[in-house]
Motif scaffolding. Structure first.
Motif, PDB file in Angstrom:
ATOM      1  N   ASP A 181       0.817  -1.211   0.000  1.00 44.25           N
ATOM      2  CA  ASP A 181       0.000   0.000   0.000  1.00 44.25           C
ATOM      3  C   ASP A 181       0.853   1.264   0.000  1.00 44.25           C
ATOM      4  N   ALA A 182       1.966   1.247   0.722  1.00 45.19           N
ATOM      5  CA  ALA A 182       2.814   2.440   0.805  1.00 45.19           C
ATOM      6  C   ALA A 182       3.397   2.786  -0.563  1.00 45.19           C
ATOM      7  N   GLN A 183       3.807   1.775  -1.314  1.00 44.05           N
ATOM      8  CA  GLN A 183       4.353   2.029  -2.653  1.00 44.05           C
ATOM      9  C   GLN A 183       3.269   2.530  -3.608  1.00 44.05           C
ATOM     10  N   ILE A 184       2.075   1.960  -3.489  1.00 46.70           N
ATOM     11  CA  ILE A 184       0.972   2.420  -4.335  1.00 46.70           C
ATOM     12  C   ILE A 184       0.637   3.881  -4.026  1.00 46.70           C
ATOM     13  N   ALA A 185       0.701   4.253  -2.750  1.00 43.62           N
ATOM     14  CA  ALA A 185       0.420   5.637  -2.371  1.00 43.62           C
ATOM     15  C   ALA A 185       1.431   6.589  -3.010  1.00 43.62           C
ATOM     16  N   VAL A 186       2.715   6.183  -3.042  1.00 43.00           N
ATOM     17  CA  VAL A 186       3.738   7.026  -3.670  1.00 43.00           C
ATOM     18  C   VAL A 186       3.483   7.139  -5.172  1.00 43.00           C
ATOM     19  N   ALA A 232      12.701  -1.061  -9.164  1.00 41.01           N
ATOM     20  CA  ALA A 232      11.727  -1.905  -9.868  1.00 41.01           C
ATOM     21  C   ALA A 232      11.352  -1.342 -11.230  1.00 41.01           C
ATOM     22  N   GLY A 233      11.912  -0.203 -11.577  1.00 37.10           N
ATOM     23  CA  GLY A 233      11.630   0.403 -12.877  1.00 37.10           C
ATOM     24  C   GLY A 233      10.313   1.150 -12.940  1.00 37.10           C
ATOM     25  N   LEU A 234       9.774   1.523 -11.784  1.00 36.88           N
ATOM     26  CA  LEU A 234       8.479   2.204 -11.753  1.00 36.88           C
ATOM     27  C   LEU A 234       8.589   3.716 -11.523  1.00 36.88           C
ATOM     28  N   LEU A 235       9.716   4.173 -11.050  1.00 40.01           N
ATOM     29  CA  LEU A 235       9.929   5.601 -10.811  1.00 40.01           C
ATOM     30  C   LEU A 235      11.221   6.045 -11.483  1.00 40.01           C
ATOM     31  N   ALA A 236      11.194   7.277 -12.006  1.00 41.28           N
ATOM     32  CA  ALA A 236      12.403   7.883 -12.572  1.00 41.28           C
ATOM     33  C   ALA A 236      12.802   9.054 -11.688  1.00 41.28           C
ATOM     34  N   ARG A 237      14.082   9.129 -11.364  1.00 42.54           N
ATOM     35  CA  ARG A 237      14.595  10.227 -10.533  1.00 42.54           C
ATOM     36  C   ARG A 237      15.491  11.123 -11.393  1.00 42.54           C
ATOM     37  N   GLU A 238      15.176  12.401 -11.369  1.00 45.85           N
ATOM     38  CA  GLU A 238      15.938  13.355 -12.156  1.00 45.85           C
ATOM     39  C   GLU A 238      16.325  14.535 -11.285  1.00 45.85           C
ATOM     40  N   ARG A 239      17.517  15.080 -11.553  1.00 42.09           N
ATOM     41  CA  ARG A 239      17.963  16.255 -10.823  1.00 42.09           C
ATOM     42  C   ARG A 239      17.209  17.492 -11.307  1.00 42.09           C
ATOM     43  N   ALA A 240      16.795  18.335 -10.320  1.00 44.68           N
ATOM     44  CA  ALA A 240      16.086  19.563 -10.684  1.00 44.68           C
ATOM     45  C   ALA A 240      17.065  20.529 -11.335  1.00 44.68           C
ATOM     46  N   ARG A 279      20.560  21.339  -8.317  1.00 46.83           N
ATOM     47  CA  ARG A 279      21.028  19.985  -8.613  1.00 46.83           C
ATOM     48  C   ARG A 279      20.972  19.056  -7.411  1.00 46.83           C
ATOM     49  N   ARG A 280      20.811  19.626  -6.228  1.00 50.34           N
ATOM     50  CA  ARG A 280      20.741  18.767  -5.041  1.00 50.34           C
ATOM     51  C   ARG A 280      19.340  18.191  -4.838  1.00 50.34           C
ATOM     52  N   GLN A 281      18.359  18.739  -5.521  1.00 50.34           N
ATOM     53  CA  GLN A 281      16.993  18.244  -5.390  1.00 50.34           C
ATOM     54  C   GLN A 281      16.683  17.214  -6.478  1.00 50.34           C
ATOM     55  N   VAL A 282      15.879  16.201  -6.089  1.00 49.64           N
ATOM     56  CA  VAL A 282      15.502  15.127  -7.010  1.00 49.64           C
ATOM     57  C   VAL A 282      14.014  15.242  -7.317  1.00 49.64           C
ATOM     58  N   ARG A 283      13.669  15.216  -8.589  1.00 48.15           N
ATOM     59  CA  ARG A 283      12.285  15.241  -9.038  1.00 48.15           C
ATOM     60  C   ARG A 283      11.873  13.834  -9.462  1.00 48.15           C
ATOM     61  N   LEU A 284      10.617  13.477  -9.169  1.00 52.65           N
ATOM     62  CA  LEU A 284      10.129  12.120  -9.437  1.00 52.65           C
ATOM     63  C   LEU A 284       9.074  12.132 -10.536  1.00 52.65           C
ATOM     64  N   THR A 285       9.152  11.175 -11.421  1.00 47.01           N
ATOM     65  CA  THR A 285       8.138  10.962 -12.461  1.00 47.01           C
ATOM     66  C   THR A 285       7.922   9.465 -12.637  1.00 47.01           C
ATOM     67  N   LEU A 286       6.754   9.123 -13.185  1.00 44.44           N
ATOM     68  CA  LEU A 286       6.472   7.715 -13.446  1.00 44.44           C
ATOM     69  C   LEU A 286       7.189   7.269 -14.722  1.00 44.44           C
ATOM     70  N   THR A 287       7.610   6.027 -14.720  1.00 38.48           N
ATOM     71  CA  THR A 287       8.169   5.442 -15.940  1.00 38.48           C
ATOM     72  C   THR A 287       7.036   4.896 -16.799  1.00 38.48           C
TER      73      THR A 287
END
Length: 217
Positions: A33-38, A74-82, A86-94
């Protein structure tokens, strides 16, 4: 049974059975459930930061960092530097995450539709009529409890009996004996005697005749 407890238990059970049934139809393993919430949060807010995810889910930042790491592996999230920091990470779905979420939603709708068809028209109408209240209930649960202290009844200080300062005996300044200016002996002026009266002096007897001046004769 308490109606509030029954509502809570029913909603919780409905959520669990719906997830299990959708996963069976989809053929994929259930995510925690925690992963689904994210994933659902990132789906609605692409480019969200890890810190913002933690605040939105009311979870510890280190816990969210672990969840993000597992989903990224697991290949479900992509992390990119803002780009702005550059110290902040932005999240998007794969793409894989989007496909999996879309399939999950489709399977869940099929599960609900099948159950509603077997439930009957009258029951469907009652559930439909309750949807606005259920939406509001979800919003209140998501908002969390109010932090305001409930205002109790106004407390009035009981009015005691009126306390009057006892009036003491009237204090009058004692009047002393009347002080009269002593009247001295009446002083009469000669004018005070009867008008026209010649003041009486000492008696001189018979007045002597005038003295004759001798002429030497």
């Amino acid at each position: 049974m308490n109606s509030r407890l029954e509502i809570s238990d029913t909603l919780g059970r409905l959520h669990q059975v719906l997830r299990r049934a959708a996963a069976r139809r989809n053929g994929a393993g259930l995510l925690p459930d925690a992963q689904i919430a994210v994933l659902r949060l990132v789906e609605g807010r692409p480019g969200i930061r890890v810190r913002d995810v933690a605040e939105a889910l009311r979870a510890a930042p280190n816990t969210v960092s672990t969840l993000v790491g597992d989903l990224a592996n697991a290949g479900l999230l992509a992390r990119e530097r803002a780009p702005e920091n550059r110290r902040q990470v932005r999240l998007t779905l794969t793409g894989q995450a989007r496909d999996r979420i879309d399939a999950y939603h489709a399977q869940r709708r099929e599960v609900v539709a099948d159950a509603l068809d077997r439930l009957g028209p009258e029951a469907r109408d009652r559930i439909t009529a309750a949807l606005p209240d259920l939406h509001r209930l979800a919003e209140l649960i998501d908002a969390g409890p109010e932090r305001e202290t409930p205002a109790g009844p106004e407390r009035e200080t009981p009015a005691g009996p009126e306390r009057e300062t006892p009036a003491g005996p009237e204090r009058e300044t004692p009047a002393g004996p009347e002080r009269e200016t002593p009247a001295g002996p009446e002083r009469e002026t000669s004018a005070g005697r009867e008008e026209g009266e010649t003041p009486a002096g000492p008696e001189h007897g018979t007045p002597r005749p005038p003295r004759e001046t001798g002429n030497g004769s």
